[in-house]
Design an enzyme around this catalytic site. Structure first.
Site, short mmCIF file in Angstrom:
data_model
loop_
_atom_site.label_atom_id
_atom_site.label_comp_id
_atom_site.label_asym_id
_atom_site.label_seq_id
_atom_site.Cartn_x
_atom_site.Cartn_y
_atom_site.Cartn_z
CB ALA A 40 -0.88 -0.02 1.24
N GLY A 47 0.53 -4.93 1.02
CA GLY A 47 -0.68 -4.95 0.20
C GLY A 47 -0.44 -5.59 -1.16
CD GLU A 72 -2.38 -7.44 3.09
OE1 GLU A 72 -2.03 -6.28 2.77
OE2 GLU A 72 -2.99 -7.70 4.14
CD GLU A 80 1.61 -5.58 5.75
OE1 GLU A 80 2.47 -6.49 5.90
OE2 GLU A 80 0.85 -5.55 4.77
N1 DAK Z 1 4.60 3.18 -0.73
C1 DAK Z 1 5.00 4.36 -1.29
N2 DAK Z 1 6.15 4.49 -1.99
C2 DAK Z 1 6.92 3.39 -2.12
C3 DAK Z 1 6.57 2.13 -1.56
C4 DAK Z 1 5.34 2.05 -0.83
N3 DAK Z 1 4.89 0.91 -0.31
N4 DAK Z 1 7.55 1.26 -1.86
C5 DAK Z 1 8.46 1.93 -2.58
N5 DAK Z 1 8.09 3.21 -2.74
C6 DAK Z 1 8.81 4.27 -3.44
C7 DAK Z 1 10.02 4.71 -2.64
O1 DAK Z 1 9.65 5.66 -1.64
C8 DAK Z 1 10.86 5.33 -3.74
O2 DAK Z 1 10.35 6.61 -4.04
P1 DAK Z 1 11.35 7.89 -4.22
O3 DAK Z 1 12.16 7.94 -2.96
O4 DAK Z 1 12.14 7.53 -5.46
O5 DAK Z 1 10.39 9.04 -4.42
C9 DAK Z 1 10.57 4.43 -4.95
O6 DAK Z 1 9.34 3.77 -4.66
C10 DAK Z 1 11.64 3.35 -5.16
O7 DAK Z 1 11.82 2.64 -3.95
P2 DAK Z 1 13.24 2.51 -3.21
O8 DAK Z 1 14.13 3.65 -3.58
O9 DAK Z 1 12.97 2.27 -1.76
O10 DAK Z 1 13.80 1.18 -3.90
P3 DAK Z 1 14.84 0.14 -3.26
O11 DAK Z 1 15.22 -0.76 -4.37
O12 DAK Z 1 15.92 0.85 -2.51
O13 DAK Z 1 13.99 -0.68 -2.20
C11 DAK Z 1 12.03 -1.86 -1.40
C12 DAK Z 1 12.90 -1.49 -2.62
C13 DAK Z 1 10.80 -2.59 -1.93
C14 DAK Z 1 12.83 -2.82 -0.47
C15 DAK Z 1 11.65 -0.58 -0.65
O14 DAK Z 1 11.08 0.34 -1.58
C16 DAK Z 1 10.67 -0.82 0.45
O15 DAK Z 1 11.01 -1.27 1.56
N6 DAK Z 1 9.41 -0.43 0.17
C17 DAK Z 1 8.36 -0.50 1.15
C18 DAK Z 1 7.91 -1.90 1.35
C19 DAK Z 1 6.84 -1.89 2.36
O16 DAK Z 1 7.05 -1.78 3.55
N7 DAK Z 1 5.62 -1.90 1.81
C20 DAK Z 1 4.45 -1.59 2.57
C21 DAK Z 1 4.02 -2.75 3.40
S1 DAK Z 1 2.76 -2.24 4.43
C22 DAK Z 1 -4.15 0.27 4.62
C23 DAK Z 1 -4.37 -1.04 4.34
C24 DAK Z 1 -3.32 -1.89 4.15
C25 DAK Z 1 -2.04 -1.42 4.26
C26 DAK Z 1 -1.85 -0.09 4.56
C27 DAK Z 1 -2.87 0.76 4.74
N8 DAK Z 1 -5.23 1.17 4.86
C28 DAK Z 1 -6.53 0.64 4.79
C29 DAK Z 1 -5.02 2.53 5.15
C30 DAK Z 1 -0.94 -2.26 3.98
C31 DAK Z 1 0.27 -1.79 4.25
C32 DAK Z 1 1.39 -2.27 3.52
O17 DAK Z 1 1.35 -2.66 2.38
#
Ligand code: DAK
Length: 255
Positions: A63, A109, A112, A132
């Site tokens: 997400a 997400g 998911e 998460e």
């Molecule tokens: N959201 C927003 N931007 C994201 C993102 C994400 N999930 N994942 C990556 N990006 C963006 C990064 O911020 C970066 O943007 P800039 O800095 O260039 O502007 C760009 O994509 C490239 O990412 P990285 O520079 O970080 O790339 P790397 O190769 O260094 O790293 C990575 C890749 C996948 C390991 C890293 O990007 C990472 O850790 N990403 C986040 C993974 C993560 O934690 N995903 C979220 C899981 S929690 C909800 C319902 C459900 C959920 C939330 C809310 N509501 C009902 C409100 C679920 C939550 C989740 O999914």
């Protein structure tokens, strides 16, 4: 365009197209994809769907963290309920087979969404996980339910609690994905999987999908939505999401 759509001989390929943010699911993507699934369900020319992400680096990296970082508990709960209904349940309950083609990151997400699909084909470069709790939140789009359904409770607990990523071979071994192929072969393999399903009787496929899903309770999904919202009220959530945005390690205050 946030979503690319291509219909060839009954097979609809939907590609989430936000590669600069690793195809992260913001509300616009969720709504657009939801509308596309509705349209596919109503279109007699569509017999099956392949769902994928643009670029090789990510299926969907979760997400959109930047979008929900300042939400409160009520907003978190509402959005989890809305997202589950609008997209994740809709994909799972679609009466046409949905195959997820996963290359690169499928996190939070993103995983998911892949789990809501009926079958998963992954590239050997795929990295999957539910990170998460490292952000101070919990899976909110059905992950606490669908991961144990797919791989069993013990392994699902480990993955959810450690927040670690799994490589493709481990995901195949535990049943999280159905097939792993070299990256270059992923589109063809996902298409072959979808076409091997589509050759069967459409009404029988739809009824089989319904029958499999009938065996799973919906109670856990409702509990997940409640708990997910409550977690948005914690300091851990604020710290986890702010740390991600600031690109630093979180320092969780805990209880
Ligand atoms: N959201 C927003 N931007 C994201 C993102 C994400 N999930 N994942 C990556 N990006 C963006 C990064 O911020 C970066 O943007 P800039 O800095 O260039 O502007 C760009 O994509 C490239 O990412 P990285 O520079 O970080 O790339 P790397 O190769 O260094 O790293 C990575 C890749 C996948 C390991 C890293 O990007 C990472 O850790 N990403 C986040 C993974 C993560 O934690 N995903 C979220 C899981 S929690 C909800 C319902 C459900 C959920 C939330 C809310 N509501 C009902 C409100 C679920 C939550 C989740 O999914």
């Amino acid at each position: 365009m946030l979503l690319l759509s291509d219909l060839q001989d009954g097979l609809l390929t939907l590609t989430i197209n936000r590669p600069e943010a690793l195809n992260a699911l913001n509300s616009e993507v969720i709504q657009t994809l939801s509308d596309a699934i509705d349209a596919a369900a109503a279109n007699a020319d569509v017999r099956a769907i392949v769902l994928t992400g643009a670029g090789e680096k990510a299926f969907v990296a979760g997400a959109d963290i930047k979008e929900f970082a300042d939400f409160n508990g009520e907003q978190g709960k509402e959005l989890a309920a809305r997202g589950q209904r609008l997209l994740f349940d809709k994909v799972e309950q679609c009466r046409k087979p949905v195959v997820a083609a996963v290359s690169g990151f499928a996190l939070g997400g993103g995983l998911e969404l892949a789990m809501a699909a009926h079958v998963r084909v992954a590239s050997d470069t795929a990295r999957m996980g539910l990170p998460e709790v490292s952000l101070g939140v919990i899976p909110g789009y059905g992950g606490t339910q669908r991961l144990p359904q797919l791989i069993g409770k013990g392994k699902a607990m480990e993955l959810i609690l450690t927040a670690r990523m799994m490589k493709a071979d481990e995901a195949l071994a535990c049943g999280l994905v159905n097939q792993v192929v070299p990256l270059a072969e992923l589109p063809a393999a996902a298409e072959a999987m979808a076409r091997s399903i589509m050759k069967n009787a459409p009404t029988a496929l739809a009824t089989a999908l319904d029958a499999v899903l009938a065996g799973y309770s919906r109670e856990g999904f409702a509990a997940e939505i409640e708990s997910f919202g409550a977690q948005f009220e914690t300091e851990d959530f604020k710290e986890g999401t702010q740390a991600f945005i600031a690109k630093r390690k979180p320092q969780f205050p805990g209880r």
